[in-house]
Write an enzyme that holds these catalytic residues in place. Sequence first.
Site, PDB file in Angstrom:
ATOM      1  N   HIS A 205       0.796  -1.237   0.000  1.00 45.60           N
ATOM      2  CA  HIS A 205       0.000   0.000   0.000  1.00 45.60           C
ATOM      3  C   HIS A 205       0.823   1.279   0.000  1.00 45.60           C
ATOM      4  O   HIS A 205       0.280   2.361  -0.169  1.00 45.60           O
ATOM      5  CB  HIS A 205      -0.948   0.019   1.195  1.00 45.60           C
ATOM      6  CG  HIS A 205      -0.259   0.369   2.488  1.00 45.60           C
ATOM      7  ND1 HIS A 205       0.508  -0.530   3.179  1.00 45.60           N
ATOM      8  CD2 HIS A 205      -0.197   1.532   3.180  1.00 45.60           C
ATOM      9  CE1 HIS A 205       0.999   0.064   4.254  1.00 45.60           C
ATOM     10  NE2 HIS A 205       0.596   1.310   4.277  1.00 45.60           N
TER      11      HIS A 205
HETATM   12  C1  UD1 Z   1      -2.153   5.663   5.381  1.00 43.62           C
HETATM   13  C2  UD1 Z   1      -0.865   6.209   5.981  1.00 43.62           C
HETATM   14  C3  UD1 Z   1       0.176   5.111   6.060  1.00 43.62           C
HETATM   15  C4  UD1 Z   1      -0.354   3.899   6.777  1.00 43.62           C
HETATM   16  C5  UD1 Z   1      -1.647   3.462   6.111  1.00 43.62           C
HETATM   17  C6  UD1 Z   1      -2.249   2.286   6.818  1.00 43.62           C
HETATM   18  C7  UD1 Z   1      -0.359   8.562   5.505  1.00 43.62           C
HETATM   19  C8  UD1 Z   1       0.475   9.480   4.726  1.00 43.62           C
HETATM   20  N1  UD1 Z   1      -0.301   7.277   5.159  1.00 43.62           N
HETATM   21  O1  UD1 Z   1      -1.894   5.290   4.053  1.00 43.62           O
HETATM   22  O2  UD1 Z   1       1.286   5.590   6.790  1.00 43.62           O
HETATM   23  O3  UD1 Z   1       0.591   2.863   6.713  1.00 43.62           O
HETATM   24  O4  UD1 Z   1      -2.585   4.550   6.129  1.00 43.62           O
HETATM   25  O5  UD1 Z   1      -3.204   1.637   6.022  1.00 43.62           O
HETATM   26  O6  UD1 Z   1      -1.044   8.979   6.404  1.00 43.62           O
HETATM   27  N2  UD1 Z   1      -9.097   4.789   0.804  1.00 43.62           N
HETATM   28  C9  UD1 Z   1     -10.322   4.190   0.742  1.00 43.62           C
HETATM   29  N3  UD1 Z   1     -10.964   3.938   1.913  1.00 43.62           N
HETATM   30  C10 UD1 Z   1     -10.457   4.255   3.137  1.00 43.62           C
HETATM   31  C11 UD1 Z   1      -9.209   4.889   3.194  1.00 43.62           C
HETATM   32  C12 UD1 Z   1      -8.529   5.140   2.028  1.00 43.62           C
HETATM   33  O7  UD1 Z   1     -10.826   3.892  -0.324  1.00 43.62           O
HETATM   34  O8  UD1 Z   1     -11.105   3.969   4.156  1.00 43.62           O
HETATM   35  C13 UD1 Z   1      -8.347   5.024  -0.445  1.00 43.62           C
HETATM   36  C14 UD1 Z   1      -8.597   6.390  -1.042  1.00 43.62           C
HETATM   37  O9  UD1 Z   1      -8.578   6.267  -2.426  1.00 43.62           O
HETATM   38  C15 UD1 Z   1      -7.374   7.157  -0.605  1.00 43.62           C
HETATM   39  C16 UD1 Z   1      -6.296   6.101  -0.594  1.00 43.62           C
HETATM   40  O10 UD1 Z   1      -6.961   4.916  -0.173  1.00 43.62           O
HETATM   41  O11 UD1 Z   1      -7.095   8.231  -1.423  1.00 43.62           O
HETATM   42  C17 UD1 Z   1      -5.142   6.384   0.327  1.00 43.62           C
HETATM   43  O12 UD1 Z   1      -5.603   6.584   1.650  1.00 43.62           O
HETATM   44  P1  UD1 Z   1      -4.744   7.491   2.666  1.00 43.62           P
HETATM   45  O13 UD1 Z   1      -5.412   7.542   3.975  1.00 43.62           O
HETATM   46  O14 UD1 Z   1      -4.411   8.787   2.016  1.00 43.62           O
HETATM   47  O15 UD1 Z   1      -3.378   6.719   2.780  1.00 43.62           O
HETATM   48  P2  UD1 Z   1      -3.059   5.172   2.997  1.00 43.62           P
HETATM   49  O16 UD1 Z   1      -2.463   4.657   1.748  1.00 43.62           O
HETATM   50  O17 UD1 Z   1      -4.210   4.429   3.573  1.00 43.62           O
END
Ligand code: UD1
Length: 373
Positions: A205
């Site tokens: 991820h």
């Molecule tokens: C975040 C953290 C990372 C951690 C990870 C755990 C930051 C910079 N990154 O990364 O350190 O290891 O969480 O999982 O804070 N999305 C969904 N549903 C959700 C959440 C996210 O669909 O419930 C999708 C969205 O398209 C979003 C993407 O995942 O844009 C990324 O989510 P984001 O919270 O920005 O970062 P993670 O990759 O989850």
Amino acid sequence: MRAKIMLVLGTRPQIIKSAPIIHASKAAGVFDLRVVHTGQHYDYEMSKVFFGELRLPSPDANLDVGSGTHAWQTAEMMKRLEEVIVRERPDCVLVPGDTNSTLAGAVVAAKLAVPVAHLEAGARSYEMTMPEEINRVLTDHTSSLLFAPTRNCATNLAKEGIPRSRIHLTGDTHFDAFCAHAEQIADQDLSAFDMDRPFAYVTVHRAENVDDERNLKQILHGLLRLKGLRVVFAVHPRTKTQIRRMGLLLKLKASGNISIQRPVTYLQSLALAWNSSVVVTDSGGLQREAFWLKRPCVVLRATTEWPETLSGRRSVLASPNAGQIVRKVRDMISSDSKRPKRMVPLCARKNAFGDGHASENVLRELRRFVSTL
Ligand code: UD1
């Protein structure tokens, strides 16, 4: 009056590493602990399912921020957190881990002159291009209390000039969570995961692996080349979106050796790691869990903030390169002879991440700190 501690979390690993603190705090009854969820993770299987599985009460507030660019997401969290902190006036804000929710909580509290306590302080990959490394460094340098999970983390902080009086080597609350659930791992029903032969448990991820098409393509091609080994791939929503965009989802599904899965629960993840022949991941949490379970682990990163897991070659690093991934997975499986029979004795043994009682150490130091305010 009990001191008010505000715990700010927003993502699934933060819920896991906060759970032992929430339970220990409730049991001790010393603090008025308020949990604020930023809403960074909002899908049922990325957030709510963990509250149920870890038997946590619902957060006291949910800021419903959701996804966006780093600046948008962090700024939105900061605006909404500021209102809550001004209204609630906590004695201390506790921020776990290294996500955007961590940084937002630390910066807002520090600017309101509310002391910040950082859980999991001092972890360093020394890659300042990594969003999490930026979050770690900035959070540590705005914190009044730094809870280092390992000796190496404490040393990193001291090297950066942080006064030793602020650094407390507590152990890792993620290990506390692991110990609290180790006995349940063997009881998990994994029949839905379609794994009739030796398998690799895979998660990916990190931005550097997922958002860079070349890197993700190399990782996926590596997985496709692991013939003879079933691959159970629990796909983060961000990774799923990118795989779809690249038009590779059908290819993976048609491969015969890859089982594409939705994000799994905490206990399912531990059970998958435990039953696997090898774990392949870029998650720092899963990397540590594989270490505690004595399962071989190929870490899809150039560096790691958890060098402790590399000792005795229990984990190895691998670049996003298909050939290298296949080679390292095969090497790790063939040299694996350390599978323990049960998990519990493993927890009883102290290791680099503590003895499973980190949350008690954290609460003791927090109590001492707020009594001086
Ligand atoms: C975040 C953290 C990372 C951690 C990870 C755990 C930051 C910079 N990154 O990364 O350190 O290891 O969480 O999982 O804070 N999305 C969904 N549903 C959700 C959440 C996210 O669909 O419930 C999708 C969205 O398209 C979003 C993407 O995942 O844009 C990324 O989510 P984001 O919270 O920005 O970062 P993670 O990759 O989850």
